[in-house]
Design a protein around this motif. Sequence first.
Motif, PDB file in Angstrom:
ATOM      1  N   SER A  22       0.826  -1.209   0.000  1.00 61.57           N
ATOM      2  CA  SER A  22       0.000   0.000   0.000  1.00 61.57           C
ATOM      3  C   SER A  22       0.861   1.260   0.000  1.00 61.57           C
ATOM      4  O   SER A  22       0.519   2.245  -0.661  1.00 61.57           O
ATOM      5  CB  SER A  22      -0.957   0.003   1.189  1.00 61.57           C
ATOM      6  OG  SER A  22      -0.265   0.185   2.394  1.00 61.57           O
ATOM      7  N   VAL A  23       1.993   1.225   0.719  1.00 60.69           N
ATOM      8  CA  VAL A  23       2.899   2.376   0.727  1.00 60.69           C
ATOM      9  C   VAL A  23       3.496   2.585  -0.666  1.00 60.69           C
ATOM     10  O   VAL A  23       3.575   3.715  -1.151  1.00 60.69           O
ATOM     11  CB  VAL A  23       4.006   2.190   1.786  1.00 60.69           C
ATOM     12  CG1 VAL A  23       5.120   3.200   1.607  1.00 60.69           C
ATOM     13  CG2 VAL A  23       3.416   2.280   3.177  1.00 60.69           C
ATOM     14  N   ARG A  24       3.892   1.493  -1.311  1.00 58.40           N
ATOM     15  CA  ARG A  24       4.464   1.595  -2.656  1.00 58.40           C
ATOM     16  C   ARG A  24       3.427   2.136  -3.648  1.00 58.40           C
ATOM     17  O   ARG A  24       3.728   2.999  -4.471  1.00 58.40           O
ATOM     18  CB  ARG A  24       4.970   0.227  -3.114  1.00 58.40           C
ATOM     19  CG  ARG A  24       5.568   0.230  -4.486  1.00 58.40           C
ATOM     20  CD  ARG A  24       6.818   1.042  -4.533  1.00 58.40           C
ATOM     21  NE  ARG A  24       7.355   1.009  -5.873  1.00 58.40           N
ATOM     22  CZ  ARG A  24       8.122   1.928  -6.389  1.00 58.40           C
ATOM     23  NH1 ARG A  24       8.490   2.964  -5.668  1.00 58.40           N
ATOM     24  NH2 ARG A  24       8.554   1.837  -7.602  1.00 58.40           N
ATOM     25  N   ARG A  25       2.211   1.632  -3.557  1.00 57.93           N
ATOM     26  CA  ARG A  25       1.150   2.103  -4.456  1.00 57.93           C
ATOM     27  C   ARG A  25       0.877   3.588  -4.226  1.00 57.93           C
ATOM     28  O   ARG A  25       0.698   4.348  -5.182  1.00 57.93           O
ATOM     29  CB  ARG A  25      -0.111   1.280  -4.244  1.00 57.93           C
ATOM     30  CG  ARG A  25      -1.202   1.624  -5.207  1.00 57.93           C
ATOM     31  CD  ARG A  25      -2.360   0.658  -5.081  1.00 57.93           C
ATOM     32  NE  ARG A  25      -3.374   0.964  -6.061  1.00 57.93           N
ATOM     33  CZ  ARG A  25      -3.385   0.552  -7.310  1.00 57.93           C
ATOM     34  NH1 ARG A  25      -2.406  -0.210  -7.750  1.00 57.93           N
ATOM     35  NH2 ARG A  25      -4.344   0.883  -8.132  1.00 57.93           N
ATOM     36  N   GLU A  26       0.849   4.003  -2.967  1.00 61.07           N
ATOM     37  CA  GLU A  26       0.615   5.415  -2.635  1.00 61.07           C
ATOM     38  C   GLU A  26       1.724   6.297  -3.228  1.00 61.07           C
ATOM     39  O   GLU A  26       1.450   7.367  -3.777  1.00 61.07           O
ATOM     40  CB  GLU A  26       0.568   5.579  -1.122  1.00 61.07           C
ATOM     41  CG  GLU A  26       0.298   6.973  -0.660  1.00 61.07           C
ATOM     42  CD  GLU A  26      -1.179   7.298  -0.625  1.00 61.07           C
ATOM     43  OE1 GLU A  26      -1.506   8.501  -0.680  1.00 61.07           O
ATOM     44  OE2 GLU A  26      -1.982   6.369  -0.562  1.00 61.07           O
ATOM     45  N   LYS A  27       2.970   5.840  -3.133  1.00 59.81           N
ATOM     46  CA  LYS A  27       4.076   6.608  -3.708  1.00 59.81           C
ATOM     47  C   LYS A  27       3.952   6.725  -5.219  1.00 59.81           C
ATOM     48  O   LYS A  27       4.235   7.781  -5.791  1.00 59.81           O
ATOM     49  CB  LYS A  27       5.415   5.969  -3.330  1.00 59.81           C
ATOM     50  CG  LYS A  27       5.805   6.206  -1.908  1.00 59.81           C
ATOM     51  CD  LYS A  27       7.164   5.598  -1.606  1.00 59.81           C
ATOM     52  CE  LYS A  27       7.549   5.818  -0.154  1.00 59.81           C
ATOM     53  NZ  LYS A  27       8.847   5.216   0.176  1.00 59.81           N
ATOM     54  N   LEU A  28       3.557   5.628  -5.869  1.00 61.56           N
ATOM     55  CA  LEU A  28       3.375   5.674  -7.322  1.00 61.56           C
ATOM     56  C   LEU A  28       2.246   6.626  -7.702  1.00 61.56           C
ATOM     57  O   LEU A  28       2.369   7.383  -8.671  1.00 61.56           O
ATOM     58  CB  LEU A  28       3.084   4.270  -7.859  1.00 61.56           C
ATOM     59  CG  LEU A  28       4.253   3.305  -7.883  1.00 61.56           C
ATOM     60  CD1 LEU A  28       3.759   1.896  -8.161  1.00 61.56           C
ATOM     61  CD2 LEU A  28       5.291   3.723  -8.900  1.00 61.56           C
ATOM     62  N   GLU A  29       1.154   6.602  -6.955  1.00 64.96           N
ATOM     63  CA  GLU A  29       0.043   7.520  -7.240  1.00 64.96           C
ATOM     64  C   GLU A  29       0.468   8.970  -7.041  1.00 64.96           C
ATOM     65  O   GLU A  29       0.143   9.837  -7.865  1.00 64.96           O
ATOM     66  CB  GLU A  29      -1.145   7.184  -6.335  1.00 64.96           C
ATOM     67  CG  GLU A  29      -1.816   5.881  -6.679  1.00 64.96           C
ATOM     68  CD  GLU A  29      -2.842   5.452  -5.655  1.00 64.96           C
ATOM     69  OE1 GLU A  29      -2.935   6.077  -4.574  1.00 64.96           O
ATOM     70  OE2 GLU A  29      -3.566   4.474  -5.934  1.00 64.96           O
ATOM     71  N   ASN A  30       1.195   9.246  -5.966  1.00 69.11           N
ATOM     72  CA  ASN A  30       1.659  10.615  -5.713  1.00 69.11           C
ATOM     73  C   ASN A  30       2.648  11.087  -6.770  1.00 69.11           C
ATOM     74  O   ASN A  30       2.603  12.240  -7.202  1.00 69.11           O
ATOM     75  CB  ASN A  30       2.284  10.725  -4.323  1.00 69.11           C
ATOM     76  CG  ASN A  30       1.255  10.591  -3.227  1.00 69.11           C
ATOM     77  OD1 ASN A  30       0.064  10.782  -3.448  1.00 69.11           O
ATOM     78  ND2 ASN A  30       1.708  10.240  -2.039  1.00 69.11           N
ATOM     79  N   ARG A  31       3.539  10.192  -7.194  1.00 69.35           N
ATOM     80  CA  ARG A  31       4.512  10.553  -8.225  1.00 69.35           C
ATOM     81  C   ARG A  31       3.803  10.870  -9.542  1.00 69.35           C
ATOM     82  O   ARG A  31       4.161  11.832 -10.228  1.00 69.35           O
ATOM     83  CB  ARG A  31       5.520   9.422  -8.435  1.00 69.35           C
ATOM     84  CG  ARG A  31       6.650   9.824  -9.360  1.00 69.35           C
ATOM     85  CD  ARG A  31       7.669   8.742  -9.560  1.00 69.35           C
ATOM     86  NE  ARG A  31       8.161   8.225  -8.289  1.00 69.35           N
ATOM     87  CZ  ARG A  31       8.653   7.006  -8.132  1.00 69.35           C
ATOM     88  NH1 ARG A  31       8.705   6.167  -9.150  1.00 69.35           N
ATOM     89  NH2 ARG A  31       9.100   6.609  -6.962  1.00 69.35           N
ATOM     90  N   TRP A  32       2.779  10.069  -9.895  1.00 67.57           N
ATOM     91  CA  TRP A  32       2.022  10.341 -11.120  1.00 67.57           C
ATOM     92  C   TRP A  32       1.325  11.696 -11.018  1.00 67.57           C
ATOM     93  O   TRP A  32       1.330  12.479 -11.966  1.00 67.57           O
ATOM     94  CB  TRP A  32       1.000   9.242 -11.369  1.00 67.57           C
ATOM     95  CG  TRP A  32       0.120   9.542 -12.543  1.00 67.57           C
ATOM     96  CD1 TRP A  32      -1.093  10.154 -12.519  1.00 67.57           C
ATOM     97  CD2 TRP A  32       0.418   9.300 -13.917  1.00 67.57           C
ATOM     98  NE1 TRP A  32      -1.575  10.283 -13.792  1.00 67.57           N
ATOM     99  CE2 TRP A  32      -0.675   9.775 -14.670  1.00 67.57           C
ATOM    100  CE3 TRP A  32       1.486   8.729 -14.580  1.00 67.57           C
ATOM    101  CZ2 TRP A  32      -0.718   9.671 -16.053  1.00 67.57           C
ATOM    102  CZ3 TRP A  32       1.436   8.629 -15.955  1.00 67.57           C
ATOM    103  CH2 TRP A  32       0.354   9.103 -16.678  1.00 67.57           C
ATOM    104  N   ASP A  33       0.718  11.971  -9.871  1.00 68.46           N
ATOM    105  CA  ASP A  33       0.006  13.233  -9.697  1.00 68.46           C
ATOM    106  C   ASP A  33       0.944  14.432  -9.763  1.00 68.46           C
ATOM    107  O   ASP A  33       0.578  15.479 -10.284  1.00 68.46           O
ATOM    108  CB  ASP A  33      -0.750  13.240  -8.368  1.00 68.46           C
ATOM    109  CG  ASP A  33      -1.893  12.234  -8.354  1.00 68.46           C
ATOM    110  OD1 ASP A  33      -2.345  11.832  -9.453  1.00 68.46           O
ATOM    111  OD2 ASP A  33      -2.323  11.837  -7.251  1.00 68.46           O
ATOM    112  N   GLU A  34       2.177  14.285  -9.265  1.00 66.35           N
ATOM    113  CA  GLU A  34       3.152  15.381  -9.331  1.00 66.35           C
ATOM    114  C   GLU A  34       3.667  15.596 -10.745  1.00 66.35           C
ATOM    115  O   GLU A  34       3.855  16.729 -11.173  1.00 66.35           O
ATOM    116  CB  GLU A  34       4.326  15.100  -8.404  1.00 66.35           C
ATOM    117  CG  GLU A  34       4.003  15.227  -6.934  1.00 66.35           C
ATOM    118  CD  GLU A  34       5.148  14.801  -6.041  1.00 66.35           C
ATOM    119  OE1 GLU A  34       6.245  14.500  -6.572  1.00 66.35           O
ATOM    120  OE2 GLU A  34       4.953  14.770  -4.823  1.00 66.35           O
ATOM    121  N   GLU A  35       3.907  14.513 -11.469  1.00 70.17           N
ATOM    122  CA  GLU A  35       4.467  14.624 -12.811  1.00 70.17           C
ATOM    123  C   GLU A  35       3.419  14.993 -13.863  1.00 70.17           C
ATOM    124  O   GLU A  35       3.755  15.541 -14.902  1.00 70.17           O
ATOM    125  CB  GLU A  35       5.146  13.310 -13.204  1.00 70.17           C
ATOM    126  CG  GLU A  35       6.389  13.008 -12.390  1.00 70.17           C
ATOM    127  CD  GLU A  35       6.981  11.650 -12.712  1.00 70.17           C
ATOM    128  OE1 GLU A  35       6.433  10.931 -13.580  1.00 70.17           O
ATOM    129  OE2 GLU A  35       7.994  11.294 -12.082  1.00 70.17           O
TER     130      GLU A  35
END
Length: 90
Positions: free
Chosen positions: A27-40
């Motif tokens: 869940s932490v990894r998925r959250e990081k991927l979602e946040n990275r997509w939203d930032e980029e």
Amino acid sequence: MALVRLVLVGAIVLTICYFAISAYSRSVRREKLENRWDEEHPDDLDMAARDTYIAQGMDQYENGLRKRLILLVYVIPVIAVGLIIWFTNY
């Protein structure tokens, strides 16, 4: 008989810990991927591309080192209990 009980209860507890840690790490990894997509891609509303990006990141996670390191949940306690029993008896 006590050793069998120790091994059985230990295996159950370690399996519960493994699944809990594994689910948390995913869940932490998925959250990081979602946040990275939203930032980029702040203005991108293409959910299919976002889902593909997250799926590829999770595939990398599944084949990565962190997933294998979680298996140490089984190894370290077994070694520790084995050493304690060995030092106590010898």
